[in-house]
Design a protein around this motif. Structure first.
Motif, PDB file in Angstrom:
ATOM      1  N   GLN A 138     -24.363  18.197   2.834  1.00  0.00           N
ATOM      2  CA  GLN A 138     -23.048  17.896   2.902  1.00  0.00           C
ATOM      3  C   GLN A 138     -22.154  19.139   3.744  1.00  0.00           C
ATOM      4  N   GLN A 139     -22.875  20.540   3.427  1.00  0.00           N
ATOM      5  CA  GLN A 139     -22.073  21.553   3.827  1.00  0.00           C
ATOM      6  C   GLN A 139     -22.171  21.448   5.343  1.00  0.00           C
ATOM      7  N   GLN A 140     -23.138  21.121   5.791  1.00  0.00           N
ATOM      8  CA  GLN A 140     -23.643  21.052   7.406  1.00  0.00           C
ATOM      9  C   GLN A 140     -22.475  20.062   8.224  1.00  0.00           C
ATOM     10  N   ARG A 141     -22.485  19.050   7.260  1.00  0.00           N
ATOM     11  CA  ARG A 141     -21.541  17.629   7.770  1.00  0.00           C
ATOM     12  C   ARG A 141     -19.827  18.373   7.932  1.00  0.00           C
ATOM     13  N   VAL A 142     -19.759  19.337   6.867  1.00  0.00           N
ATOM     14  CA  VAL A 142     -18.273  20.068   6.705  1.00  0.00           C
ATOM     15  C   VAL A 142     -18.255  20.906   7.880  1.00  0.00           C
ATOM     16  N   ALA A 143     -19.306  21.758   8.257  1.00  0.00           N
ATOM     17  CA  ALA A 143     -19.217  22.640   9.320  1.00  0.00           C
ATOM     18  C   ALA A 143     -18.826  21.635  10.826  1.00  0.00           C
ATOM     19  N   LEU A 144     -19.534  20.737  10.675  1.00  0.00           N
ATOM     20  CA  LEU A 144     -19.559  19.899  12.153  1.00  0.00           C
ATOM     21  C   LEU A 144     -18.165  19.147  12.136  1.00  0.00           C
ATOM     22  N   ALA A 145     -17.496  18.721  11.151  1.00  0.00           N
ATOM     23  CA  ALA A 145     -16.222  18.044  10.844  1.00  0.00           C
ATOM     24  C   ALA A 145     -15.254  19.163  11.533  1.00  0.00           C
ATOM     25  N   ARG A 146     -15.329  20.497  10.989  1.00  0.00           N
ATOM     26  CA  ARG A 146     -14.345  21.480  11.137  1.00  0.00           C
ATOM     27  C   ARG A 146     -14.458  21.766  12.877  1.00  0.00           C
ATOM     28  N   SER A 147     -15.518  21.518  13.436  1.00  0.00           N
ATOM     29  CA  SER A 147     -15.668  21.596  14.930  1.00  0.00           C
ATOM     30  C   SER A 147     -15.082  20.528  15.518  1.00  0.00           C
ATOM     31  N   LEU A 148     -15.263  19.293  15.231  1.00  0.00           N
ATOM     32  CA  LEU A 148     -14.778  18.018  15.875  1.00  0.00           C
ATOM     33  C   LEU A 148     -13.231  17.843  15.582  1.00  0.00           C
ATOM     34  N   VAL A 149     -12.729  18.314  14.567  1.00  0.00           N
ATOM     35  CA  VAL A 149     -10.952  18.180  14.348  1.00  0.00           C
ATOM     36  C   VAL A 149     -10.419  18.751  15.317  1.00  0.00           C
ATOM     37  N   LEU A 150     -11.082  19.716  16.246  1.00  0.00           N
ATOM     38  CA  LEU A 150     -10.259  20.447  17.061  1.00  0.00           C
ATOM     39  C   LEU A 150     -10.535  20.021  18.473  1.00  0.00           C
ATOM     40  N   ASN A 151     -11.298  18.713  18.623  1.00  0.00           N
ATOM     41  CA  ASN A 151     -11.435  18.308  19.863  1.00  0.00           C
ATOM     42  C   ASN A 151     -11.928  19.446  20.999  1.00  0.00           C
ATOM     43  N   PRO A 152     -12.761  20.347  20.634  1.00  0.00           N
ATOM     44  CA  PRO A 152     -13.193  21.294  21.858  1.00  0.00           C
ATOM     45  C   PRO A 152     -13.865  20.725  23.195  1.00  0.00           C
ATOM     46  N   ALA A 153     -13.716  21.834  24.153  1.00  0.00           N
ATOM     47  CA  ALA A 153     -14.196  21.123  25.329  1.00  0.00           C
ATOM     48  C   ALA A 153     -15.773  21.217  25.116  1.00  0.00           C
ATOM     49  N   ILE A 154     -16.542  21.876  24.179  1.00  0.00           N
ATOM     50  CA  ILE A 154     -17.829  21.909  24.039  1.00  0.00           C
ATOM     51  C   ILE A 154     -18.189  22.355  22.788  1.00  0.00           C
ATOM     52  N   LYS A 167     -36.958  16.298   5.291  1.00  0.00           N
ATOM     53  CA  LYS A 167     -36.216  14.851   5.339  1.00  0.00           C
ATOM     54  C   LYS A 167     -34.982  14.883   5.501  1.00  0.00           C
ATOM     55  N   LEU A 168     -34.044  15.802   5.197  1.00  0.00           N
ATOM     56  CA  LEU A 168     -32.888  15.945   5.406  1.00  0.00           C
ATOM     57  C   LEU A 168     -32.643  16.328   6.680  1.00  0.00           C
ATOM     58  N   ARG A 169     -33.323  17.084   7.318  1.00  0.00           N
ATOM     59  CA  ARG A 169     -33.215  17.507   8.558  1.00  0.00           C
ATOM     60  C   ARG A 169     -33.417  16.350   9.796  1.00  0.00           C
ATOM     61  N   GLN A 170     -34.350  15.154   9.230  1.00  0.00           N
ATOM     62  CA  GLN A 170     -34.684  14.212   9.973  1.00  0.00           C
ATOM     63  C   GLN A 170     -33.310  13.246  10.141  1.00  0.00           C
ATOM     64  N   TYR A 171     -32.680  13.109   8.830  1.00  0.00           N
ATOM     65  CA  TYR A 171     -31.586  12.473   8.638  1.00  0.00           C
ATOM     66  C   TYR A 171     -30.213  12.958   9.555  1.00  0.00           C
ATOM     67  N   LEU A 172     -30.121  13.965   9.397  1.00  0.00           N
ATOM     68  CA  LEU A 172     -28.928  14.982   9.870  1.00  0.00           C
ATOM     69  C   LEU A 172     -29.136  14.771  11.612  1.00  0.00           C
ATOM     70  N   ARG A 173     -30.396  14.908  11.810  1.00  0.00           N
ATOM     71  CA  ARG A 173     -30.253  15.336  13.601  1.00  0.00           C
ATOM     72  C   ARG A 173     -30.166  13.632  14.232  1.00  0.00           C
ATOM     73  N   VAL A 174     -30.363  12.672  13.482  1.00  0.00           N
ATOM     74  CA  VAL A 174     -30.051  11.160  13.792  1.00  0.00           C
ATOM     75  C   VAL A 174     -28.434  11.179  13.817  1.00  0.00           C
ATOM     76  N   GLU A 175     -28.001  11.791  12.537  1.00  0.00           N
ATOM     77  CA  GLU A 175     -26.454  11.500  12.385  1.00  0.00           C
ATOM     78  C   GLU A 175     -25.669  12.406  13.403  1.00  0.00           C
ATOM     79  N   ILE A 176     -26.237  13.464  13.848  1.00  0.00           N
ATOM     80  CA  ILE A 176     -25.526  14.466  14.949  1.00  0.00           C
ATOM     81  C   ILE A 176     -25.528  13.491  16.143  1.00  0.00           C
ATOM     82  N   ARG A 177     -26.642  12.952  16.434  1.00  0.00           N
ATOM     83  CA  ARG A 177     -26.850  12.528  17.657  1.00  0.00           C
ATOM     84  C   ARG A 177     -25.869  11.112  17.734  1.00  0.00           C
ATOM     85  N   GLN A 178     -25.640  10.446  16.723  1.00  0.00           N
ATOM     86  CA  GLN A 178     -24.987   9.207  16.824  1.00  0.00           C
ATOM     87  C   GLN A 178     -23.435   9.780  16.875  1.00  0.00           C
TER      88      GLN A 178
END
Length: 360
Positions: A138-154, A167-178
């Motif tokens: 969940q903390q990793q997803r917060v870190a990703l949301a914090r980047s997404l909210v700024l709509n950066p160039a990269i 197991k969590l790595r397998q789940y999150l890498r699919v989620e990041i890709r989606q």
């Protein structure tokens, strides 16, 4: 979102070149992984792009804007770190909203964008919790949301899943890709995990000793490795040293120390031959001693079964051959293995097609 162009990028400490004349272009909406072992220069490259390290020489352009002399906070870059880097005293909402507040975004717009970002990473309802009250995923997803909210160039990912369980790595890498496909953000993902890179990436840049050894799609990297390092680093491989190589119009003929000959077809990636052959375990077959005629024109080495491991969906069989100082590995489907009725120490042949043989 932006197109990143790296040209002739170098980083040197004293007489040691950590990154050597690196060239890489990441197209808008593309996710590229920098993949390689520890010390190959991948994190140094990411830190130069982020502005956390000054390059010794070279150019970094994002959306046609030169970044080399621009400070980190003005580069329009999102960063997702290995250790998440969340503010422990701020709520999840406040962590995600932090960058927007620094930009003096109107309050109503902040609330709308943070809500949308938390919805995209499935964290709605946790806005008032502190980071310590969340799981690592969940903390990793917060870190990703914090980047997404700024709509950066990269968005730059610095091994963000390495602290999580398998197991969590397998789940999150699919989620990041989606999420990357959904939002179409441009991304550079640094990792030493080859499976992670294969799942996540549009293309993979395999790094070794400060340079990109090969750049291509996951399929190209796996099926057509450009050199022995890439072949050995990506996926499981059987590698055998050879004493001499003969070349004709279509084939290589590699002579082993035992006098046996292994054939490999010539392909576009065939360049300088370093007297090493490679084939994948899934391309190999086990043939009983009394069925050698079934091998036909395929490559063939004799040996004995050293071990048999059942790993759930497949059998892994190790064959010790006099032609190789290590055990050769063959992956066999359960229905095929049952017909073979193999036993340890049994004398067998390991066989594979010349089309599946690589020589470097």
């Amino acid at each position: 979102m932006g197109r990143l162009v790296i040209n002739d990028l170098c980083k040197q400490y004293g007489n040691t070149q950590v990154v050597k004349h690196l060239n890489l272009t990441i197209e808008q909406g593309e996710l590229i992984s920098l993949l390689g072992p520890s010390g190959c220069g991948k994190t140094t490259t990411l830190r130069m792009i982020a502005g956390l390290l000054d390059p010794t020489s070279g150019s970094i352009k994002l959306a046609d804007k030169e970044l080399t002399n621009i400070p980190t906070h003005k580069r329009d870059i999102g960063l997702v770190f290995q250790n998440y880097a969340l503010f422990p005293h701020l709520t999840i909402f406040e962590n995600v909203a932090y960058g927007l507040k620094r930009k003096k975004t109107p309050k109503q717009e902040i609330e709308s964008k943070v809500k949308e970002a938390l919805e995209s990473v499935q964290l709605v309802g946790l806005e008032e919790r502190l980071p310590s009250q969340l799981s690592g995923g969940q903390q990793q997803r917060v870190a990703l949301a914090r980047s997404l909210v700024l709509n950066p160039a990269i968005i730059l990912f610095d091994e963000p899943l390495s602290n999580l369980d398998a197991k969590l790595r397998q789940y999150l890498r699919v989620e990041i890709r989606q999420l990357q496909k959904k939002h179409e953000f441009t991304a550079l993902f640094v990792t030493h995990d080859q499976e992670e890179a294969m799942v996540l990436s549009d293309r993979i840049a395999v790094m070794y000793n400060g340079e990109i050894s090969q750049l291509g799609t996951p399929t190209e990297i796996y099926r057509e490795p450009s050199n022995s390092f890439v072949a050995n680093f990506i996926g499981e491989t059987n590698m055998i040293s050879v004493t001499d190589v003969k070349v004709n119009d279509t084939n290589y003929e590699a002579c082993l120390s035992t006098g046996e000959v292994v054939k490999a077809i010539k392909r576009e990636t065939s360049k300088d031959v370093d007297k090493v052959i490679m084939f994948r375990p899934e391309h190999a077959q086990i043939v009983k001693k009394d069925e050698k005629q079934a091998i036909g024109d395929n490559n063939c080495l004799s040996g004995h079964v050293e071990y048999i491991h059942f790993v759930g969906s497949i059998y892994t069989v190790g064959v010790k051959s006099a032609s190789h100082d290590k055990t050769l590995v063959c992956k066999i489907q359960p229905e095929v293995f049952e017909k073979l009725s193999l036993t340890e120490d049994e004398e067998v042949f390991i066989s594979w097609a010349k089309e599946n043989t690589y020589i470097y």
